[in-house]
Design a protein around this motif. Structure first.
Motif, short mmCIF file in Angstrom:
data_model
loop_
_atom_site.label_atom_id
_atom_site.label_comp_id
_atom_site.label_asym_id
_atom_site.label_seq_id
_atom_site.Cartn_x
_atom_site.Cartn_y
_atom_site.Cartn_z
N ASP A 42 0.85 -1.12 0.14
CA ASP A 42 -0.14 -0.04 -0.01
C ASP A 42 0.94 1.33 -0.14
O ASP A 42 0.40 2.30 -0.52
N PHE A 43 2.24 1.31 0.95
CA PHE A 43 2.66 2.56 0.89
C PHE A 43 4.07 2.61 0.15
O PHE A 43 4.49 3.65 -0.13
N LYS A 44 4.43 1.43 -0.53
CA LYS A 44 5.68 1.45 -1.14
C LYS A 44 5.38 0.61 -2.55
O LYS A 44 6.27 1.00 -3.41
N GLY A 45 4.69 -0.42 -2.41
CA GLY A 45 4.74 -1.14 -3.70
C GLY A 45 5.59 -2.38 -3.67
O GLY A 45 6.61 -2.22 -2.83
N LEU A 46 5.21 -3.27 -4.41
CA LEU A 46 6.10 -4.40 -4.57
C LEU A 46 6.75 -4.55 -5.97
O LEU A 46 6.25 -4.35 -6.94
N ASP A 47 8.04 -5.14 -6.02
CA ASP A 47 8.55 -5.23 -7.20
C ASP A 47 8.06 -6.78 -7.71
O ASP A 47 8.26 -7.76 -7.17
N MET A 48 7.18 -6.88 -8.74
CA MET A 48 6.22 -7.93 -9.07
C MET A 48 6.56 -8.08 -10.73
O MET A 48 6.49 -7.41 -11.56
N VAL A 49 6.40 -9.37 -11.03
CA VAL A 49 5.99 -9.91 -12.55
C VAL A 49 4.50 -10.11 -12.46
O VAL A 49 3.89 -10.92 -11.82
N ILE A 50 3.75 -9.36 -13.37
CA ILE A 50 2.44 -9.72 -13.70
C ILE A 50 2.03 -10.33 -15.02
O ILE A 50 2.72 -10.05 -16.11
N GLN A 51 1.41 -11.53 -14.94
CA GLN A 51 1.19 -12.26 -15.95
C GLN A 51 -0.36 -12.53 -16.20
O GLN A 51 -1.02 -13.14 -15.50
N THR A 52 -1.05 -12.53 -17.55
CA THR A 52 -2.31 -12.87 -17.98
C THR A 52 -2.09 -14.09 -18.78
O THR A 52 -1.13 -14.33 -19.70
#
Length: 212
Positions: A42-52
């Protein structure tokens, strides 16, 4: 003698309260870890991989970004005349590095950088359509990458809405929790966040897989 009994009673009470406190702490570990991960998102965000993915688990798109935040787009909540939510939105609002994307419908996973989708590695080395149908895919995957499973505690096999496998993660500690988004689940895999939306999944003890 009376003083001794009182001292013994106080010692016993301390032990009991200490045990109760430890029980509460341990039982709340999952909530605490999830809260910490939610707070960071919520306050910093996460380093992520998003896949659909489509229904056949074919990858549609893949986005890698920093400061990722995933939440329900409440704009699409249906409310009654009293302002009470009668039908929750299934639309995702995803922020990636300050930019926004909206998603609904197809299967989606988002996982923190540093996590390995074992299924992707497997798909690179095995022609899935032509594999021996008598050998279950997961068993074949375990045999192919046994070192990735040995010593780990659990495995998550994620499938599209028609049952086609699309991702596999394994870890020593795996915890599940609900989210504010319908049809989704949050996982903590060795302390890292995995978000699963509109997917089927099964969580296995690895001893079941390694003994097959």
């Amino acid at each position: 003698m009376k003083g001794f009994n009182q001292k013994k009673l106080r010692t016993s009470l301390k032990a009991v309260f200490g045990l109760l406190f430890l029980t509460v702490i341990l039982s709340g570990c999952t909530d605490l870890l999830n809260w910490g991960k939610d707070f960071k998102q919520d306050f910093k965000g996460l380093d992520m991989v998003i896949q659909t993915y489509d229904n056949n688990s074919q990858l549609i798109d893949s986005i890698k970004g920093k400061s990722v935040k995933i939440e329900k787009d409440t704009t699409f909540d249906r409310k009654d005349s009293d302002g009470e939510t009668r039908k929750e939105s299934k639309v995702l609002s995803i922020t990636v590095g300050g930019e926004n994307m909206t998603h609904v419908g197809s299967s989606l996973i988002a996982y923190e950088e540093g996590m390995t989708n074992v299924f992707e590695e497997y798909a690179k080395t095995v022609t899935i359509d032509n594999q021996n149908k008598s050998v279950p895919m997961l068993n074949s995957m375990v045999n192919e990458f046994k070192n990735d499973f040995t010593g780990k505690s659990k495995t998550i096999l994620i499938r599209s809405q028609n049952g086609s496998p699309l991702a596999t993660f394994t870890g020593d500690n795996i915890r599940l929790s609900d989210t504010e988004v319908p049809s989704s689940t949050n996982f903590l895999v060795d302390g890292k966040r995995l978000f699963v939306y509109r997917c089927d999944y099964t969580v296995y003890d690895n001893k079941l897989l390694l003994n097959q």
